[in-house]
Design an enzyme around this catalytic site. Structure first.
Site, PDB file in Angstrom:
ATOM      1  N   LYS A   1      36.012  40.365  46.151  1.00 19.09           N
ATOM      2  CA  LYS A   1      36.460  41.336  45.155  1.00 19.09           C
ATOM      3  C   LYS A   1      35.332  42.315  44.805  1.00 19.09           C
ATOM      4  O   LYS A   1      34.199  42.167  45.255  1.00 19.09           O
ATOM      5  CB  LYS A   1      36.955  40.599  43.904  1.00 19.09           C
ATOM      6  CG  LYS A   1      38.040  39.565  44.212  1.00 19.09           C
ATOM      7  CD  LYS A   1      39.262  40.186  44.894  1.00 19.09           C
ATOM      8  CE  LYS A   1      40.411  39.210  45.092  1.00 19.09           C
ATOM      9  NZ  LYS A   1      40.192  38.190  46.124  1.00 19.09           N
TER      10      LYS A   1
HETATM   11  C1  PLP Z   1      46.361  39.460  45.293  1.00 13.54           C
HETATM   12  C2  PLP Z   1      45.605  38.218  44.941  1.00 13.54           C
HETATM   13  N1  PLP Z   1      46.070  37.434  43.958  1.00 13.54           N
HETATM   14  C3  PLP Z   1      45.420  36.316  43.574  1.00 13.54           C
HETATM   15  C4  PLP Z   1      44.241  35.935  44.181  1.00 13.54           C
HETATM   16  C5  PLP Z   1      43.584  34.652  43.763  1.00 13.54           C
HETATM   17  O1  PLP Z   1      42.305  34.859  43.264  1.00 13.54           O
HETATM   18  P1  PLP Z   1      41.312  33.616  43.058  1.00 13.54           P
HETATM   19  O2  PLP Z   1      40.676  33.339  44.369  1.00 13.54           O
HETATM   20  O3  PLP Z   1      40.341  34.123  42.037  1.00 13.54           O
HETATM   21  O4  PLP Z   1      42.116  32.477  42.546  1.00 13.54           O
HETATM   22  C6  PLP Z   1      43.715  36.724  45.193  1.00 13.54           C
HETATM   23  C7  PLP Z   1      42.465  36.319  45.849  1.00 13.54           C
HETATM   24  O5  PLP Z   1      42.158  36.575  46.956  1.00 13.54           O
HETATM   25  C8  PLP Z   1      44.415  37.888  45.607  1.00 13.54           C
HETATM   26  O6  PLP Z   1      43.971  38.661  46.584  1.00 13.54           O
END
Ligand code: PLP
Length: 396
Positions: A186
């Site tokens: 990110k």
């Molecule tokens: C669109 C989207 N939603 C949710 C997530 C989940 O994030 P996390 O890894 O912080 O749980 C991601 C992570 O890659 C994502 O790209």
């Protein structure tokens, strides 16, 4: 051929002496679980995304779960979500006991198609989850209107979207529950980490309680009180806390956000310019209302199918360039296959655009420290890699 000195990764966090110092300060403070740095990170993050409250969590997955849970969404309910998204958008819907209703995306922006949302609403629908795909803002205005008319909630999956703007304001400023990620792919990175932002003070208070076993007071409040404070546990909670070590990284990253996004946009514009010359590559076209943060650079290989797209990824790998498949269609994965005997999930309408994007998209290296020489090397390798994969020309 330009010779690159090293393997080129697809993504890389931007850390320097600031992160090292903040992390060391946190370590030396002795407070390593959720504490004062988490509270400070929340305050500053909320200001940056123009939301009134921010509640830090262990990930965006737990953020999405908690957002849905806090809305009382559970068994018997439906949540509309695009099929074309990382599977982490959809898993939390199942974890609260609701049914994800998968809809198709717009073929240009790869974001949820508002018309498909309108058509998917049933008496069981409780929420819609637009995903700001790879930091490309979804059409919030249209989605909000549909949600308001149907009296359903909007939970934004803003995992990738910090620094992106929609109609001149940051993603996060809508007042909806927004869920964020600080995973290393990110724009702002804390290692693992997530956040919910909201404009509702009562909701924020409840989310703080829920992330900490339902406890009525925080450790910081208890620690700084003059007298003994005895907590209560008015409801069943979870451990979804962020640690102060993670928040320390967030505090070092936040002041750099504008610079990180500006550099990403510069690099994305260089790819755009190069690909204007290559007919085999199409880019998502952001509408004028959307200013993406370029969290990832996605390209569609117009003439590819799944096999030749994978052959392209391998051809780039042989050239020491890391790439990834692009966006995934979750209904191609076993838990979410659309089948008469799978009542875990439902599809509303055809998912053709999601399937095409799942087969044809790729993610190319993009991170603020990517040098222009390395990016030029990536660009130069692409036509030969496409040719090797059989994706340079339309299939005969
Ligand atoms: C669109 C989207 N939603 C949710 C997530 C989940 O994030 P996390 O890894 O912080 O749980 C991601 C992570 O890659 C994502 O790209």
């Amino acid at each position: 051929m330009v010779v690159t000195s090293r393997n080129i990764p697809v993504a890389r966090p931007s850390f320097d002496a600031d992160e090292e110092r903040e992390l060391l300060d946190a370590l030396r403070s002795g407070w390593v679980t959720q504490g004062p740095r988490v509270a400070e990170f929340e305050k500053r993050f909320a200001a940056v995304v123009e939301a009134e409250h921010a509640v830090a969590l262990s990930s965006c997955t737990t953020a999405l779960f908690l957002a849905l849970h806090s809305l009382g969404i559970g068994p018997g309910d439906e949540v509309i979500v695009p099929s074309l998204t990382f599977i982490a958008s959809v898993n939390p819907i199942v974890h609260v006991g609701a049914v994800p209703v998968l809809v198709d995306v717009d073929p240009e922006s790869f974001n949820i198609a508002p018309q498909r949302v309108a058509e998917a609403i049933t008496p069981r629908t409780r929420a819609v989850m637009p995903v700001h795909q790879l930091g490309h803002p979804a059409d919030l205005e249209a989605i909000q209107k549909i949600a308001n008319d149907a009296a359903i909630a909007v939970v934004e999956d803003s995992a990738c979207a910090v620094g992106a703007r929609y109609r001149g304001r940051p993603i996060g400023a809508s007042g909806n529950l927004n869920c964020w990620s600080f995973h290393p792919r990110k724009v702002l990175v804390t290692g693992e980490g997530g956040m919910i932002t909201t404009n509702d003070a009562d909701v924020a208070t409840r989310l703080r309680r829920l992330r900490h076993q339902g406890m009525s007071i925080s450790d910081v409040e208890r620690d700084s009180a003059d007298e003994i404070l005895t907590e209560e546990y008015p409801e069943v909670g979870f451990n979804f806390r962020m640690s102060d070590l993670h928040a320390a990284l967030g505090l070092a990253q936040l002041p750099k956000l504008d610079r990180l996004v500006a550099r990403r946009r510069e690099l994305a514009a260089r790819y755009d310019a190069a690909f204007a010359e290559i007919d085999a590559i199409a880019r998502p076209e952001p509408p004028p209302s959307a200013e993406p943060n370029q969290q990832s650079y996605i390209a569609r290989l117009r003439h590819a199918d799944r096999a030749s797209r994978d052959a392209f990824l391998n051809a780039m790998k042989r050239r020491r360039v890391a790439t990834r498949r692009g966006l995934m269609a979750v209904h191609r994965e076993r838990p979410y296959r659309i089948a008469p005997d799978n009542d875990r999930v439902r599809a509303a309408g055809p998912l053709h655009h999601s399937e095409l994007a799942d087969a044809q998209t790729v993610i190319l290296p993009l991170y603020p420290e990517l040098s222009e020489a390395d990016q030029d090397y990536v660009i130069e390798q692409i036509p030969a890699a496409l040719e090797e994969a059989g994706a340079l020309e339309p299939a005969r």
